[in-house]
Motif scaffolding. Sequence first.
Motif, short mmCIF file in Angstrom:
data_model
loop_
_atom_site.label_atom_id
_atom_site.label_comp_id
_atom_site.label_asym_id
_atom_site.label_seq_id
_atom_site.Cartn_x
_atom_site.Cartn_y
_atom_site.Cartn_z
N GLN A 170 0.81 -1.22 0.00
CA GLN A 170 0.00 0.00 0.00
C GLN A 170 0.84 1.27 0.00
O GLN A 170 0.32 2.36 -0.25
CB GLN A 170 -0.92 0.00 1.22
CG GLN A 170 -1.95 -1.12 1.21
CD GLN A 170 -2.50 -1.43 2.59
OE1 GLN A 170 -1.90 -1.09 3.60
NE2 GLN A 170 -3.65 -2.09 2.62
N ALA A 171 2.15 1.15 0.25
CA ALA A 171 3.01 2.33 0.31
C ALA A 171 2.99 3.17 -0.98
O ALA A 171 3.04 4.41 -0.90
CB ALA A 171 4.44 1.90 0.63
N PRO A 172 2.91 2.57 -2.18
CA PRO A 172 2.88 3.41 -3.39
C PRO A 172 1.71 4.39 -3.44
O PRO A 172 1.81 5.43 -4.09
CB PRO A 172 2.77 2.38 -4.52
CG PRO A 172 3.41 1.15 -3.98
CD PRO A 172 3.02 1.14 -2.53
N SER A 177 -12.88 9.36 4.43
CA SER A 177 -12.23 8.27 3.69
C SER A 177 -10.91 7.88 4.34
O SER A 177 -10.58 6.69 4.44
CB SER A 177 -12.01 8.69 2.24
OG SER A 177 -11.34 7.67 1.51
N ALA A 178 -10.14 8.89 4.79
CA ALA A 178 -8.86 8.59 5.44
C ALA A 178 -9.07 7.78 6.71
O ALA A 178 -8.35 6.81 6.98
CB ALA A 178 -8.13 9.90 5.75
N ALA A 179 -10.07 8.17 7.52
CA ALA A 179 -10.36 7.42 8.75
C ALA A 179 -10.78 5.99 8.43
O ALA A 179 -10.33 5.03 9.07
CB ALA A 179 -11.45 8.14 9.55
N PHE A 180 -11.65 5.84 7.44
CA PHE A 180 -12.14 4.51 7.08
C PHE A 180 -11.01 3.63 6.57
O PHE A 180 -10.83 2.49 7.03
CB PHE A 180 -13.23 4.63 6.01
CG PHE A 180 -13.67 3.31 5.45
CD1 PHE A 180 -14.51 2.47 6.16
CD2 PHE A 180 -13.23 2.89 4.19
CE1 PHE A 180 -14.91 1.25 5.64
CE2 PHE A 180 -13.62 1.68 3.67
CZ PHE A 180 -14.46 0.85 4.39
N GLN A 181 -10.24 4.13 5.62
CA GLN A 181 -9.19 3.31 5.00
C GLN A 181 -8.08 2.97 6.00
O GLN A 181 -7.54 1.86 5.96
CB GLN A 181 -8.61 4.03 3.78
CG GLN A 181 -9.58 4.26 2.64
CD GLN A 181 -10.06 2.97 1.99
OE1 GLN A 181 -9.49 1.89 2.22
NE2 GLN A 181 -11.09 3.07 1.17
N GLY A 236 -3.77 7.12 1.43
CA GLY A 236 -2.36 7.32 1.77
C GLY A 236 -1.96 6.78 3.12
O GLY A 236 -0.80 6.44 3.34
N LEU A 237 -2.92 6.69 4.05
CA LEU A 237 -2.60 6.22 5.39
C LEU A 237 -2.73 4.71 5.55
O LEU A 237 -2.45 4.18 6.63
CB LEU A 237 -3.52 6.90 6.42
CG LEU A 237 -3.34 8.42 6.59
CD1 LEU A 237 -4.35 8.96 7.60
CD2 LEU A 237 -1.93 8.75 7.03
N LEU A 294 -15.06 5.92 13.34
CA LEU A 294 -14.68 7.32 13.24
C LEU A 294 -15.15 7.91 11.90
O LEU A 294 -15.46 9.11 11.82
CB LEU A 294 -13.16 7.47 13.39
CG LEU A 294 -12.59 8.89 13.30
CD1 LEU A 294 -13.16 9.76 14.41
CD2 LEU A 294 -11.06 8.84 13.39
N SER A 295 -15.21 7.09 10.86
CA SER A 295 -15.61 7.59 9.54
C SER A 295 -17.04 8.13 9.53
O SER A 295 -17.26 9.28 9.11
CB SER A 295 -15.44 6.47 8.50
OG SER A 295 -15.87 6.91 7.22
#
Length: 415
Positions: free
Chosen positions: A63-65, A233-237, A365-366, A396-397
């Motif tokens: 997932q880093a890319p 989306s960031a919280a969910f992912q 990204g996270l 949290l999402s």
Amino acid sequence: MPSSASSSVPSSVWRDSDFRRLWAGQSASQLGEHATLVVLPLVAVLTLHAGAGELGVLRAVGQAPILLLSLLAGAWVDRWRARTVMVLTDAVRAVVLGAAAVAGLLGLLGLPALFVVAFTVGALSVLFDVAYQASLVGLVRRDQLLAGNSALEGSRSAAQIGGPALGGALVSLLSAPVAVASGAFFFVVSFVSLRQIRRAEAVPEHHERASWIRDGLRFVAGHPLLRAVCLASAAFQFFLAATMTVYLLFLPRELHLTGATIGLALAATGPGALLGSVLAARLPGRYGHGVVLVSAAVLGNGALLWVPALHGSSAVTVPALLAVNFVFGTFGQLVNVTVMSVRQAVTPDGMQGRAAATITFAGMGLTPLGSLLGGVLAQEWGLRTGLLVAAAGMMLSPAVMAASPLVRLGRRLPP
């Protein structure tokens, strides 16, 4: 998936053979990408007996890319022919997975090789995902863009939920090397389909990369709805990545489920995703987009909180897992499609690609850090407690959505 996507797209788009080839290629590529995201970790756990920390690192490497390349990929694709990027990334991913399958058959596939494969496939997938969104603009009429985007994004949303289920089924039904090779097959199908597009693609104009990235960031950060989408989306992912890392360890090691049973449980998200696509065409227009978004996120994410309460491979465990994954797939797909409609509705045509890349960067990204967190939780707190904490974090999402302007969206989206 074809039925759910096609039902919302005017026939005029589907009469275009080049669009059908693009959609078929993109759908196959998305299935291969998201199936591989589960195939490689399951191979590590079931075949190479990877520990919690090693699994967290493997998922983070893959997932880093997204974190490293998402914004740059948008600028690079903008300077190349998008269709050429798609074809090349399909070819290389197929070769890499094919080589990994051969190494597995020869007994030479180890964790270091899986790290390389995961990073390479992840990097090329970032390029492909940005390129297919850019390629549509030059393929269909301007008045068909919304319909074409709906079809492509519907396929991607379904693949994000159904792909992992397919990956689990492949590992359970086939040997590990053959399961890896099956992922390569989808990229070959995509390659062949995209190569058959006959319409010529114009050479893109060169734009300043820094300006391209800066404009996309500024637009999304300045729009209250898109900013809320990014945060939710960031919280969910982030917490989904942590949850899935522990989940893939919890099922075989805590519940003592076989590979076939794990594949069956994960596969339940597929039918759920199809139902979610149907509901997405009806519920927002009836009850309001904001109410549907928050309610669906609460129900879908909350379903995973039941998993840590399960014990052993009893007669109740497997049906309960099937129900949980079906509910998660249904409401997760409902959220995905509704959010995509919101993003497309409030974003000008000339900003669609940049907005998509920026939201992908912010939302996904996270995930490498989330995967690492999942490995730490499983190792330090145990599988059951770690899974409960990670799944609770996913709530949290919907909390972010409920505290944002998204919750006030009505039946009609703003222009």
